[in-house]
Scaffold this motif. Structure first.
Motif, PDB file in Angstrom:
ATOM      1  N   PRO A 161       0.748  -1.387   0.359  1.00 35.35           N
ATOM      2  CA  PRO A 161       0.597   0.096   0.151  1.00 35.35           C
ATOM      3  C   PRO A 161       1.067   1.446  -0.270  1.00 35.35           C
ATOM      4  N   ILE A 162       0.417   2.187  -0.680  1.00 37.77           N
ATOM      5  CA  ILE A 162       0.826   3.244  -0.668  1.00 37.77           C
ATOM      6  C   ILE A 162       0.527   4.358   0.661  1.00 37.77           C
ATOM      7  N   GLN A 163       1.795   4.536   1.402  1.00 35.70           N
ATOM      8  CA  GLN A 163       2.033   5.538   2.417  1.00 35.70           C
ATOM      9  C   GLN A 163       2.242   6.335   1.884  1.00 35.70           C
ATOM     10  N   ALA A 164       1.983   7.836   3.440  1.00 33.62           N
ATOM     11  CA  ALA A 164       1.970   9.372   3.390  1.00 33.62           C
ATOM     12  C   ALA A 164       3.301   9.245   3.122  1.00 33.62           C
ATOM     13  N   ALA A 165       4.591   8.520   3.659  1.00 31.57           N
ATOM     14  CA  ALA A 165       5.512   9.241   3.383  1.00 31.57           C
ATOM     15  C   ALA A 165       6.202   9.501   2.222  1.00 31.57           C
ATOM     16  N   ASP A 166       5.311   8.324   1.115  1.00 29.41           N
ATOM     17  CA  ASP A 166       5.975   8.123  -0.173  1.00 29.41           C
ATOM     18  C   ASP A 166       5.195   9.887  -0.937  1.00 29.41           C
ATOM     19  N   VAL A 167       4.253  10.616  -0.239  1.00 25.76           N
ATOM     20  CA  VAL A 167       3.605  11.109  -1.413  1.00 25.76           C
ATOM     21  C   VAL A 167       4.537  13.127  -0.629  1.00 25.76           C
ATOM     22  N   VAL A 168       4.910  13.672  -1.602  1.00 26.00           N
ATOM     23  CA  VAL A 168       5.285  14.693  -1.429  1.00 26.00           C
ATOM     24  C   VAL A 168       4.741  15.752  -2.601  1.00 26.00           C
ATOM     25  N   VAL A 169       3.552  16.723  -1.070  1.00 23.89           N
ATOM     26  CA  VAL A 169       3.097  17.831  -2.223  1.00 23.89           C
ATOM     27  C   VAL A 169       3.902  18.774  -2.502  1.00 23.89           C
ATOM     28  N   SER A 170       2.961  19.689  -3.327  1.00 26.01           N
ATOM     29  CA  SER A 170       3.551  20.757  -3.584  1.00 26.01           C
ATOM     30  C   SER A 170       3.092  21.596  -5.123  1.00 26.01           C
ATOM     31  N   ASN A 171       3.165  22.671  -4.772  1.00 25.88           N
ATOM     32  CA  ASN A 171       2.616  24.433  -5.645  1.00 25.88           C
ATOM     33  C   ASN A 171       1.904  23.422  -6.934  1.00 25.88           C
ATOM     34  N   GLY A 172       1.028  22.990  -6.640  1.00 23.94           N
ATOM     35  CA  GLY A 172       0.625  22.461  -8.053  1.00 23.94           C
ATOM     36  C   GLY A 172       1.431  21.705  -8.633  1.00 23.94           C
ATOM     37  N   SER A 173       0.753  20.447  -9.921  1.00 21.80           N
ATOM     38  CA  SER A 173       1.455  19.615 -10.165  1.00 21.80           C
ATOM     39  C   SER A 173       2.874  20.015 -11.202  1.00 21.80           C
ATOM     40  N   LYS A 174       2.842  21.851 -11.609  1.00 18.76           N
ATOM     41  CA  LYS A 174       4.156  21.120 -12.880  1.00 18.76           C
ATOM     42  C   LYS A 174       4.565  21.516 -11.887  1.00 18.76           C
ATOM     43  N   GLN A 175       4.542  21.945 -10.292  1.00 17.14           N
ATOM     44  CA  GLN A 175       5.927  21.888  -9.308  1.00 17.14           C
ATOM     45  C   GLN A 175       6.492  20.277  -8.671  1.00 17.14           C
ATOM     46  N   SER A 176       5.272  19.655  -9.156  1.00 18.55           N
ATOM     47  CA  SER A 176       5.561  18.280  -8.388  1.00 18.55           C
ATOM     48  C   SER A 176       6.579  17.629  -9.471  1.00 18.55           C
ATOM     49  N   LEU A 177       5.896  17.665 -11.494  1.00 18.19           N
ATOM     50  CA  LEU A 177       6.869  17.417 -12.349  1.00 18.19           C
ATOM     51  C   LEU A 177       8.384  18.272 -12.254  1.00 18.19           C
ATOM     52  N   PHE A 178       8.508  19.601 -12.385  1.00 20.52           N
ATOM     53  CA  PHE A 178       9.473  19.612 -11.904  1.00 20.52           C
ATOM     54  C   PHE A 178      10.927  19.204 -11.723  1.00 20.52           C
ATOM     55  N   ASN A 179      10.199  19.299 -10.444  1.00 20.27           N
ATOM     56  CA  ASN A 179      10.910  18.467  -9.356  1.00 20.27           C
ATOM     57  C   ASN A 179      11.871  17.322  -8.569  1.00 20.27           C
ATOM     58  N   ALA A 180      10.767  16.857  -9.532  1.00 18.69           N
ATOM     59  CA  ALA A 180      10.634  14.990 -10.066  1.00 18.69           C
ATOM     60  C   ALA A 180      12.013  15.088 -10.933  1.00 18.69           C
ATOM     61  N   CYS A 181      12.160  15.099 -12.031  1.00 24.57           N
ATOM     62  CA  CYS A 181      12.523  15.874 -13.246  1.00 24.57           C
ATOM     63  C   CYS A 181      14.367  16.168 -12.876  1.00 24.57           C
ATOM     64  N   PHE A 182      14.044  16.722 -12.243  1.00 21.37           N
ATOM     65  CA  PHE A 182      15.508  18.027 -11.572  1.00 21.37           C
ATOM     66  C   PHE A 182      15.996  16.732 -10.021  1.00 21.37           C
ATOM     67  N   VAL A 183      15.313  16.030  -9.654  1.00 27.72           N
ATOM     68  CA  VAL A 183      15.631  15.053  -8.526  1.00 27.72           C
ATOM     69  C   VAL A 183      16.308  13.733 -10.018  1.00 27.72           C
TER      70      VAL A 183
ATOM     71  N   ILE B  62       6.791   7.662 -10.771  1.00 23.48           N
ATOM     72  CA  ILE B  62       6.279   8.470  -9.820  1.00 23.48           C
ATOM     73  C   ILE B  62       5.242   8.556 -11.263  1.00 23.48           C
ATOM     74  N   LEU B  63       4.626   8.971  -9.331  1.00 27.69           N
ATOM     75  CA  LEU B  63       2.714   9.191  -9.526  1.00 27.69           C
ATOM     76  C   LEU B  63       2.554  10.331  -9.855  1.00 27.69           C
ATOM     77  N   VAL B  64       2.217  11.326 -10.388  1.00 32.12           N
ATOM     78  CA  VAL B  64       1.405  12.837 -10.411  1.00 32.12           C
ATOM     79  C   VAL B  64       0.161  13.099 -11.417  1.00 32.12           C
ATOM     80  N   ASN B  65       0.094  14.035  -9.771  1.00 28.16           N
ATOM     81  CA  ASN B  65      -1.426  14.439 -10.371  1.00 28.16           C
ATOM     82  C   ASN B  65      -1.682  15.738  -9.001  1.00 28.16           C
ATOM     83  N   GLY B  66      -3.068  16.343  -9.039  1.00 22.71           N
ATOM     84  CA  GLY B  66      -3.011  17.302  -8.625  1.00 22.71           C
ATOM     85  C   GLY B  66      -4.302  17.280  -8.080  1.00 22.71           C
ATOM     86  N   VAL B  67      -5.240  18.591  -7.872  1.00 25.66           N
ATOM     87  CA  VAL B  67      -6.504  19.350  -8.064  1.00 25.66           C
ATOM     88  C   VAL B  67      -6.778  20.115  -9.082  1.00 25.66           C
ATOM     89  N   ALA B  68      -6.160  20.793  -8.583  1.00 24.10           N
ATOM     90  CA  ALA B  68      -6.189  21.719 -10.617  1.00 24.10           C
ATOM     91  C   ALA B  68      -7.672  21.139 -11.330  1.00 24.10           C
TER      92      ALA B  68
END
Ligand SMILES: Cc1ncc(COP(=O)(O)O)c(C=O)c1O
Length: 404
Positions: free
Chosen positions: A110-132, A251-257
Protein backbone atom coordinates in the motif's frame (compact mmCIF):
# COMPACT_ATOMS: atom_id res chain seq x y z
CA UNK A 1 17.60 19.62 -27.96
CA UNK A 2 14.57 20.48 -30.06
CA UNK A 3 12.09 21.90 -27.54
CA UNK A 4 9.37 24.24 -28.51
CA UNK A 5 11.56 25.37 -31.33
CA UNK A 6 9.51 28.15 -32.81
CA UNK A 7 9.39 30.14 -29.62
CA UNK A 8 12.30 32.44 -28.97
CA UNK A 9 14.38 31.95 -25.82
CA UNK A 10 13.12 34.39 -23.23
CA UNK A 11 16.50 35.23 -21.81
CA UNK A 12 17.81 38.22 -23.72
CA UNK A 13 21.34 39.36 -22.96
CA UNK A 14 21.93 43.01 -22.11
CA UNK A 15 25.08 44.95 -21.36
CA UNK A 16 24.77 44.02 -17.70
CA UNK A 17 23.16 40.61 -17.90
CA UNK A 18 24.19 37.37 -19.59
CA UNK A 19 21.60 34.59 -19.10
CA UNK A 20 23.01 31.72 -17.08
CA UNK A 21 23.51 28.32 -18.69
CA UNK A 22 20.55 27.13 -16.63
CA UNK A 23 18.05 29.09 -18.67
CA UNK A 24 19.90 29.58 -21.94
CA UNK A 25 17.34 27.39 -23.73
CA UNK A 26 14.26 28.41 -21.77
CA UNK A 27 11.21 29.39 -23.84
CA UNK A 28 8.12 31.24 -22.79
CA UNK A 29 5.12 28.97 -22.11
CA UNK A 30 3.12 29.21 -25.34
CA UNK A 31 -0.17 28.61 -23.58
CA UNK A 32 0.47 31.45 -21.16
CA UNK A 33 1.68 33.61 -24.07
CA UNK A 34 -1.63 33.11 -25.88
CA UNK A 35 -3.61 33.92 -22.73
CA UNK A 36 -1.60 37.14 -22.31
CA UNK A 37 -2.15 38.15 -25.93
CA UNK A 38 -5.89 37.50 -25.70
CA UNK A 39 -6.01 39.51 -22.45
CA UNK A 40 -4.22 42.49 -23.95
CA UNK A 41 -6.50 42.49 -27.02
CA UNK A 42 -9.47 42.47 -24.65
CA UNK A 43 -7.96 45.31 -22.64
CA UNK A 44 -7.71 47.25 -25.91
CA UNK A 45 -11.47 46.82 -26.37
CA UNK A 46 -11.52 43.85 -28.79
CA UNK A 47 -13.98 41.05 -28.24
CA UNK A 48 -12.02 37.82 -27.94
CA UNK A 49 -13.20 34.23 -27.66
CA UNK A 50 -10.43 32.70 -25.62
CA UNK A 51 -10.08 29.00 -26.38
CA UNK A 52 -6.46 28.99 -25.30
CA UNK A 53 -6.83 28.47 -21.58
CA UNK A 54 -6.10 25.12 -19.94
CA UNK A 55 -8.31 25.53 -16.90
CA UNK A 56 -11.88 24.56 -16.09
CA UNK A 57 -14.26 27.51 -16.40
CA UNK A 58 -16.07 26.37 -13.25
CA UNK A 59 -15.81 27.73 -9.74
CA UNK A 60 -14.21 25.60 -7.07
CA UNK A 61 -17.14 23.67 -5.47
CA UNK A 62 -18.65 25.31 -2.40
CA UNK A 63 -17.82 22.43 -0.02
CA UNK A 64 -14.13 22.96 -0.78
CA UNK A 65 -14.29 26.74 -0.42
CA UNK A 66 -16.12 26.31 2.90
CA UNK A 67 -13.41 23.98 4.18
CA UNK A 68 -10.83 26.62 3.28
CA UNK A 69 -12.72 29.35 5.19
CA UNK A 70 -12.88 27.10 8.23
CA UNK A 71 -9.19 26.27 7.97
CA UNK A 72 -8.21 29.93 7.90
CA UNK A 73 -10.36 30.64 10.94
CA UNK A 74 -8.81 27.66 12.70
CA UNK A 75 -5.34 29.10 12.17
CA UNK A 76 -4.04 27.36 9.05
CA UNK A 77 -1.89 30.38 8.32
CA UNK A 78 1.54 29.06 9.22
CA UNK A 79 4.26 27.05 7.56
CA UNK A 80 3.50 23.37 7.35
CA UNK A 81 5.79 20.38 6.89
CA UNK A 82 7.67 20.88 3.61
CA UNK A 83 6.13 17.75 2.10
CA UNK A 84 2.60 18.74 3.07
CA UNK A 85 0.25 18.15 6.01
CA UNK A 86 -0.24 14.56 7.10
CA UNK A 87 -4.04 14.35 6.55
CA UNK A 88 -3.59 15.43 2.95
CA UNK A 89 -0.78 12.99 2.29
CA UNK A 90 -2.80 10.23 3.93
CA UNK A 91 -5.82 11.04 1.75
CA UNK A 92 -3.63 11.02 -1.37
CA UNK A 93 -2.02 7.73 -0.36
CA UNK A 94 -5.40 6.12 0.34
CA UNK A 95 -6.81 7.22 -3.02
CA UNK A 96 -3.71 5.98 -4.86
CA UNK A 97 -3.78 2.65 -3.02
CA UNK A 98 -7.39 2.18 -4.13
CA UNK A 99 -6.43 2.97 -7.73
CA UNK A 100 -3.48 0.57 -7.62
CA UNK A 101 -5.85 -2.05 -6.23
CA UNK A 102 -7.93 -1.93 -9.42
CA UNK A 103 -5.03 -3.52 -11.27
CA UNK A 104 -3.99 -7.12 -11.36
CA UNK A 105 -0.42 -6.28 -10.41
CA UNK A 106 -1.18 -3.62 -7.77
CA UNK A 107 2.42 -2.43 -7.71
CA UNK A 108 3.33 -3.93 -4.36
CA UNK A 109 2.65 -2.58 -0.86
CA UNK A 110 0.00 0.00 0.00
CA UNK A 111 1.10 3.54 -0.67
CA UNK A 112 2.05 5.40 2.52
CA UNK A 113 1.90 9.08 3.38
CA UNK A 114 5.72 9.06 3.42
CA UNK A 115 5.72 8.26 -0.31
CA UNK A 116 3.83 11.49 -1.05
CA UNK A 117 5.23 14.98 -1.57
CA UNK A 118 2.74 17.81 -1.99
CA UNK A 119 3.84 20.81 -4.04
CA UNK A 120 2.59 24.07 -5.53
CA UNK A 121 0.65 22.41 -8.30
CA UNK A 122 1.49 19.29 -10.22
CA UNK A 123 3.71 21.49 -12.37
CA UNK A 124 6.11 21.86 -9.47
CA UNK A 125 5.85 18.13 -8.71
CA UNK A 126 6.82 17.35 -12.30
CA UNK A 127 9.69 19.81 -12.25
CA UNK A 128 10.99 18.51 -8.93
CA UNK A 129 10.80 14.93 -10.20
CA UNK A 130 12.75 15.78 -13.37
CA UNK A 131 15.29 17.75 -11.37
CA UNK A 132 16.05 15.05 -8.83
CA UNK A 133 16.02 12.17 -11.33
CA UNK A 134 17.77 13.47 -14.44
CA UNK A 135 20.92 15.38 -15.25
CA UNK A 136 23.50 16.04 -17.96
CA UNK A 137 23.89 13.15 -20.38
CA UNK A 138 20.48 11.63 -19.56
CA UNK A 139 17.84 11.28 -22.23
CA UNK A 140 14.14 11.38 -21.43
CA UNK A 141 11.54 10.12 -23.90
CA UNK A 142 8.54 12.38 -24.37
CA UNK A 143 5.59 11.04 -26.37
CA UNK A 144 4.81 13.96 -28.66
CA UNK A 145 2.75 16.06 -29.00
CA UNK A 146 2.70 16.67 -25.29
CA UNK A 147 2.39 19.43 -22.77
CA UNK A 148 4.84 22.18 -23.56
CA UNK A 149 6.44 22.33 -20.10
CA UNK A 150 7.82 18.75 -20.16
CA UNK A 151 10.46 19.64 -22.72
CA UNK A 152 11.50 22.72 -20.76
CA UNK A 153 11.57 20.91 -17.41
CA UNK A 154 13.86 18.21 -18.75
CA UNK A 155 16.07 20.91 -20.27
CA UNK A 156 16.16 22.83 -16.97
CA UNK A 157 17.51 19.64 -15.40
CA UNK A 158 20.15 19.85 -18.17
CA UNK A 159 19.07 16.50 -19.51
CA UNK A 160 17.97 15.92 -23.10
CA UNK A 161 14.30 15.71 -24.04
CA UNK A 162 13.79 13.18 -26.82
CA UNK A 163 10.43 13.68 -28.53
CA UNK A 164 8.85 10.53 -29.90
CA UNK A 165 6.14 11.46 -32.34
CA UNK A 166 2.83 9.60 -32.26
CA UNK A 167 1.02 8.23 -35.29
CA UNK A 168 -1.83 10.10 -36.94
CA UNK A 169 -3.59 6.75 -37.30
CA UNK A 170 -3.42 6.25 -33.54
CA UNK A 171 -4.70 9.66 -32.42
CA UNK A 172 -1.06 10.80 -32.19
CA UNK A 173 -0.30 8.22 -29.51
CA UNK A 174 3.04 6.43 -29.39
CA UNK A 175 3.59 2.70 -29.11
CA UNK A 176 6.07 0.63 -27.14
CA UNK A 177 7.76 -0.11 -30.49
CA UNK A 178 8.22 3.57 -31.39
CA UNK A 179 9.60 4.28 -27.91
CA UNK A 180 12.00 1.34 -28.16
CA UNK A 181 13.19 2.65 -31.53
CA UNK A 182 13.95 6.09 -30.02
CA UNK A 183 15.77 4.72 -26.98
CA UNK A 184 19.55 4.73 -26.57
CA UNK A 185 21.81 3.50 -23.78
CA UNK A 186 21.43 6.99 -22.30
CA UNK A 187 17.66 6.77 -21.97
CA UNK A 188 16.79 7.19 -18.31
CA UNK A 189 13.11 7.90 -18.26
CA UNK A 190 9.81 8.54 -19.95
CA UNK A 191 7.11 11.12 -19.28
CA UNK A 192 3.61 9.76 -19.77
CA UNK A 193 0.40 11.76 -19.84
CA UNK A 194 -2.95 10.05 -20.35
CA UNK A 195 -5.46 11.63 -20.92
CA UNK A 196 -3.21 13.83 -22.99
CA UNK A 197 -2.78 17.55 -23.16
CA UNK A 198 -2.93 18.69 -26.02
CA UNK A 199 -4.84 15.90 -27.82
CA UNK A 200 -7.36 14.59 -25.30
CA UNK A 201 -6.36 11.07 -26.41
CA UNK A 202 -6.49 8.37 -23.76
CA UNK A 203 -4.18 5.35 -23.84
CA UNK A 204 -6.05 2.08 -23.74
CA UNK A 205 -5.18 -0.41 -21.06
CA UNK A 206 -3.18 -2.71 -23.32
CA UNK A 207 -1.38 0.17 -25.08
CA UNK A 208 -0.29 1.53 -21.72
CA UNK A 209 0.57 -1.93 -20.36
CA UNK A 210 3.00 -2.49 -23.25
CA UNK A 211 4.70 0.83 -22.59
CA UNK A 212 4.97 0.18 -18.85
CA UNK A 213 6.37 -3.30 -19.53
CA UNK A 214 9.00 -1.85 -21.87
CA UNK A 215 10.03 0.80 -19.33
CA UNK A 216 10.28 -1.80 -16.57
CA UNK A 217 12.30 -4.15 -18.76
CA UNK A 218 14.72 -1.33 -19.65
CA UNK A 219 14.91 0.10 -16.14
CA UNK A 220 13.59 3.55 -17.15
CA UNK A 221 11.96 5.89 -14.70
CA UNK A 222 8.31 6.45 -15.50
CA UNK A 223 6.87 9.82 -14.60
CA UNK A 224 3.13 9.49 -15.15
CA UNK A 225 1.21 12.76 -15.16
CA UNK A 226 -2.41 11.77 -14.53
CA UNK A 227 -3.80 15.25 -13.91
CA UNK A 228 -6.74 14.67 -16.33
CA UNK A 229 -7.53 11.15 -15.09
CA UNK A 230 -10.99 12.04 -13.79
CA UNK A 231 -12.03 13.93 -16.91
CA UNK A 232 -12.89 11.20 -19.40
CA UNK A 233 -15.96 10.62 -21.57
CA UNK A 234 -16.27 7.16 -23.03
CA UNK A 235 -14.02 4.93 -20.94
CA UNK A 236 -12.27 5.61 -17.61
CA UNK A 237 -8.53 6.29 -17.88
CA UNK A 238 -6.17 3.53 -16.80
CA UNK A 239 -3.57 4.59 -14.24
CA UNK A 240 0.02 3.39 -14.51
CA UNK A 241 -0.46 2.42 -10.85
CA UNK A 242 -2.81 -0.33 -12.03
CA UNK A 243 -0.20 -1.75 -14.40
CA UNK A 244 3.20 -1.34 -12.78
CA UNK A 245 4.63 -4.52 -11.34
CA UNK A 246 6.58 -2.43 -8.86
CA UNK A 247 6.80 1.22 -7.85
CA UNK A 248 10.59 1.15 -7.68
CA UNK A 249 10.96 3.42 -10.71
CA UNK A 250 7.54 5.05 -10.86
CA UNK A 251 6.62 8.64 -10.02
CA UNK A 252 2.90 9.20 -10.15
CA UNK A 253 1.88 12.86 -10.46
CA UNK A 254 -1.57 14.28 -9.92
CA UNK A 255 -3.28 17.28 -8.36
CA UNK A 256 -6.54 19.04 -7.66
CA UNK A 257 -6.34 21.69 -10.39
CA UNK A 258 -8.40 20.16 -13.16
CA UNK A 259 -10.84 17.65 -11.62
CA UNK A 260 -11.84 19.93 -8.75
CA UNK A 261 -11.61 23.23 -10.65
CA UNK A 262 -8.86 24.37 -8.27
CA UNK A 263 -6.21 25.76 -10.60
CA UNK A 264 -5.54 28.82 -8.49
CA UNK A 265 -5.07 26.93 -5.23
CA UNK A 266 -1.82 25.37 -6.48
CA UNK A 267 -1.84 21.90 -5.01
CA UNK A 268 -0.30 18.92 -6.78
CA UNK A 269 1.65 15.90 -5.62
CA UNK A 270 4.07 13.17 -6.49
CA UNK A 271 3.96 9.59 -5.23
CA UNK A 272 7.46 8.20 -5.40
CA UNK A 273 9.73 5.54 -3.92
CA UNK A 274 10.83 6.63 -0.43
CA UNK A 275 14.36 7.67 -1.46
CA UNK A 276 12.99 9.85 -4.24
CA UNK A 277 10.24 11.41 -2.13
CA UNK A 278 12.94 12.28 0.43
CA UNK A 279 15.09 13.88 -2.29
CA UNK A 280 12.15 15.84 -3.66
CA UNK A 281 11.27 17.06 -0.16
CA UNK A 282 14.86 18.14 0.49
CA UNK A 283 14.96 19.98 -2.83
CA UNK A 284 11.62 21.67 -2.15
CA UNK A 285 12.76 22.66 1.35
CA UNK A 286 15.40 24.88 -0.24
CA UNK A 287 13.30 26.31 -3.03
CA UNK A 288 9.65 26.89 -2.13
CA UNK A 289 9.01 25.12 1.21
CA UNK A 290 5.47 23.93 1.76
CA UNK A 291 2.55 24.74 -0.55
CA UNK A 292 0.01 27.19 0.91
CA UNK A 293 -1.42 25.86 4.17
CA UNK A 294 -5.01 26.87 3.45
CA UNK A 295 -4.88 25.29 -0.01
CA UNK A 296 -3.74 22.02 1.53
CA UNK A 297 -6.76 22.01 3.84
CA UNK A 298 -9.03 22.75 0.88
CA UNK A 299 -7.46 19.79 -0.95
CA UNK A 300 -8.15 17.53 2.05
CA UNK A 301 -11.85 18.37 1.68
CA UNK A 302 -11.71 17.72 -2.07
CA UNK A 303 -10.22 14.25 -1.54
CA UNK A 304 -12.13 13.14 1.53
CA UNK A 305 -15.70 14.34 0.90
CA UNK A 306 -15.98 11.76 -1.83
CA UNK A 307 -19.73 12.03 -2.41
CA UNK A 308 -19.62 15.82 -2.86
CA UNK A 309 -16.51 15.60 -5.03
CA UNK A 310 -17.94 12.87 -7.25
CA UNK A 311 -21.12 14.88 -7.77
CA UNK A 312 -19.27 18.05 -8.78
CA UNK A 313 -16.88 16.18 -11.08
CA UNK A 314 -19.78 14.36 -12.73
CA UNK A 315 -21.55 17.66 -13.36
CA UNK A 316 -18.45 19.24 -14.86
CA UNK A 317 -17.69 16.22 -17.04
CA UNK A 318 -21.30 16.18 -18.28
CA UNK A 319 -20.92 19.75 -19.49
CA UNK A 320 -17.50 19.10 -21.06
CA UNK A 321 -18.93 16.07 -22.85
CA UNK A 322 -21.81 18.12 -24.27
CA UNK A 323 -19.36 20.73 -25.54
CA UNK A 324 -17.10 18.07 -27.00
CA UNK A 325 -19.97 16.39 -28.80
CA UNK A 326 -21.36 19.64 -30.21
CA UNK A 327 -17.93 20.96 -31.24
CA UNK A 328 -16.85 17.70 -32.91
CA UNK A 329 -20.19 17.59 -34.78
CA UNK A 330 -19.35 21.03 -36.22
CA UNK A 331 -15.84 19.90 -37.18
CA UNK A 332 -17.17 16.69 -38.75
CA UNK A 333 -19.71 18.64 -40.78
CA UNK A 334 -16.95 20.96 -42.03
CA UNK A 335 -14.62 18.06 -42.87
CA UNK A 336 -11.94 19.26 -40.45
CA UNK A 337 -9.39 16.67 -39.26
CA UNK A 338 -8.79 16.39 -35.54
CA UNK A 339 -8.07 13.89 -32.78
CA UNK A 340 -11.36 12.74 -31.29
CA UNK A 341 -10.85 13.44 -27.59
CA UNK A 342 -11.84 10.88 -25.00
CA UNK A 343 -10.52 12.89 -22.06
CA UNK A 344 -9.26 16.28 -20.80
CA UNK A 345 -10.90 19.32 -22.46
CA UNK A 346 -8.94 19.94 -25.64
CA UNK A 347 -9.50 19.48 -29.34
CA UNK A 348 -6.36 19.02 -31.38
CA UNK A 349 -6.97 20.18 -34.90
CA UNK A 350 -4.93 19.51 -38.02
CA UNK A 351 -4.70 22.77 -39.98
CA UNK A 352 -2.56 21.15 -42.67
CA UNK A 353 -0.02 23.97 -42.70
CA UNK A 354 1.62 26.51 -40.45
CA UNK A 355 -0.38 26.36 -37.21
CA UNK A 356 1.35 29.44 -35.81
CA UNK A 357 0.37 31.60 -38.80
CA UNK A 358 -3.14 30.15 -38.68
CA UNK A 359 -3.51 30.91 -34.95
CA UNK A 360 -2.30 34.48 -35.44
CA UNK A 361 -4.71 35.01 -38.36
CA UNK A 362 -7.57 33.47 -36.37
CA UNK A 363 -6.95 35.78 -33.43
CA UNK A 364 -6.39 38.91 -35.50
CA UNK A 365 -9.22 38.49 -37.99
CA UNK A 366 -11.77 36.33 -36.15
CA UNK A 367 -11.01 37.20 -32.53
CA UNK A 368 -10.51 33.54 -31.55
CA UNK A 369 -7.50 32.56 -29.43
CA UNK A 370 -6.11 29.04 -29.81
CA UNK A 371 -2.65 27.62 -29.08
CA UNK A 372 -0.30 26.90 -32.01
CA UNK A 373 0.80 23.27 -32.22
CA UNK A 374 4.47 24.30 -32.34
CA UNK A 375 4.19 24.60 -28.56
CA UNK A 376 3.68 20.83 -28.55
CA UNK A 377 6.26 20.15 -31.31
CA UNK A 378 3.60 19.51 -33.94
CA UNK A 379 3.50 22.76 -35.94
CA UNK A 380 0.69 21.76 -38.32
CA UNK A 381 -1.87 21.61 -35.56
CA UNK A 382 -3.63 23.98 -33.19
CA UNK A 383 -5.12 23.29 -29.76
CA UNK A 384 -8.63 24.43 -28.89
CA UNK A 385 -9.71 24.32 -25.27
CA UNK A 386 -13.39 23.75 -24.61
CA UNK A 387 -13.05 24.87 -21.02
CA UNK A 388 -15.03 27.98 -21.94
CA UNK A 389 -18.77 28.69 -22.01
CA UNK A 390 -20.51 26.37 -24.48
CA UNK A 391 -21.79 29.08 -26.81
CA UNK A 392 -18.31 30.61 -27.03
CA UNK A 393 -16.73 27.23 -27.76
CA UNK A 394 -19.20 26.59 -30.55
CA UNK A 395 -18.89 30.07 -32.03
CA UNK A 396 -15.09 29.83 -31.87
CA UNK A 397 -15.10 26.40 -33.53
CA UNK A 398 -17.48 27.67 -36.24
CA UNK A 399 -15.13 30.56 -37.01
CA UNK A 400 -12.11 28.26 -36.94
CA UNK A 401 -13.75 25.80 -39.36
CA UNK A 402 -14.68 28.66 -41.67
CA UNK A 403 -11.13 30.05 -41.55
CA UNK A 404 -9.78 26.64 -42.55
C1 LIG B 1 -0.60 17.84 -18.67
C2 LIG B 1 -0.54 18.83 -17.58
N1 LIG B 1 0.17 18.55 -16.48
C3 LIG B 1 0.27 19.42 -15.47
C4 LIG B 1 -0.36 20.64 -15.52
C5 LIG B 1 -0.17 21.59 -14.36
O1 LIG B 1 -1.21 21.56 -13.48
P1 LIG B 1 -1.12 22.25 -12.04
O2 LIG B 1 -2.08 23.36 -12.07
O3 LIG B 1 -1.47 21.17 -11.07
O4 LIG B 1 0.28 22.73 -11.85
C6 LIG B 1 -1.11 20.99 -16.63
C7 LIG B 1 -1.74 22.31 -16.71
O5 LIG B 1 -2.14 22.79 -17.72
C8 LIG B 1 -1.20 20.05 -17.69
O6 LIG B 1 -1.92 20.33 -18.78
Amino acid sequence: MPPTAELAPIAAASTTYAPSQNIAELKESATIAVANRARSLRAAGREVIDLGAGEPDFDTPAFIRNAAHKAIDAGATHYTATEGILPLRQAIAAEATAIAGRGATAGGDPIQAADVVVSNGSKQSLFNACFVLFGPGDEVLIPTPSWTSYYEMVALARATAVPVWGDRERDLKVTAASLAAAATPRTRGILLNSPSNPTGAVYGRSELAEIVALAEERGWWIISDEIYARITYDTPATSVLELASSRDRLILVNGVAKAYAMTGWRIGWAIAPRTVSAAMTAFQSHTTSNPAAVSQHAAVAALTDVAAADASIAEMVREFRARRDAATALLDAAGVRYVRPDGAFYLYIDVGGDGGAFATRLLDTQGVAVVPGAAFLTPEWVRVSYAAPREQVLEGVRRLAAAL
